[in-house]
Design a protein around this motif. Structure first.
Motif, short mmCIF file in Angstrom:
data_model
loop_
_atom_site.label_atom_id
_atom_site.label_comp_id
_atom_site.label_asym_id
_atom_site.label_seq_id
_atom_site.Cartn_x
_atom_site.Cartn_y
_atom_site.Cartn_z
N GLY A 283 11.29 -49.44 76.67
CA GLY A 283 10.91 -50.68 77.32
C GLY A 283 12.05 -51.46 77.91
N VAL A 284 13.28 -50.97 77.80
CA VAL A 284 14.45 -51.67 78.32
C VAL A 284 15.05 -50.84 79.45
CG1 VAL A 284 16.75 -52.55 77.78
CG2 VAL A 284 14.92 -52.72 76.08
N GLU A 285 15.22 -51.46 80.62
CA GLU A 285 15.80 -50.77 81.77
C GLU A 285 17.28 -50.46 81.49
OE1 GLU A 285 16.68 -51.72 86.44
OE2 GLU A 285 14.82 -52.46 85.57
N PHE A 286 17.71 -49.28 81.92
CA PHE A 286 19.11 -48.90 81.75
C PHE A 286 19.56 -48.01 82.90
CE2 PHE A 286 16.69 -45.52 79.83
CZ PHE A 286 17.40 -44.36 80.06
N GLU A 287 20.86 -47.92 83.07
CA GLU A 287 21.42 -47.05 84.10
C GLU A 287 21.74 -45.69 83.49
OE1 GLU A 287 24.29 -48.19 87.43
OE2 GLU A 287 25.58 -47.31 85.90
#
Length: 92
Positions: A68-72
């Protein structure tokens, strides 16, 4: 509560992978290498945090993220790209 995915997963089969890689604009040489690989996955799942290790004879790759957490995702070592990724919702 979602299932815990911790474990070691052995490669069984692939279907339409070449078409998928082509749609991602992966060059033909890398596509041919990928199609020969039979990578396994080792997953460490702790709550909403996952560590996914892709293990193959060509190259090993580790991806860590929180659901649920955006990351690169840094794929420069794989195909030269960086991607913004969002793992959606609960795992079920």
């Amino acid at each position: 509560m979602p299932p815990n995915l911790t474990g070691y997963y052995r490669f069984v089969s692939q279907k339409n992978l070449e078409d998928y890689l082509q749609a991602l604009n992966i060059n033909v040489a890398l596509r041919k290498i990928v199609l020969l690989l039979k990578p396994d996955k080792e997953i460490d799942h702790q709550g909403d945090r996952l560590i996914v290790k892709t293990l193959s004879t060509f190259r090993n790759y580790v991806m860590e993220f929180e659901v649920g957490v955006e990351f690169e995702e840094d794929l420069r070592m794989v195909d030269g790209r960086k991607c913004q990724v969002l793992s959606l919702g609960a795992i079920s």
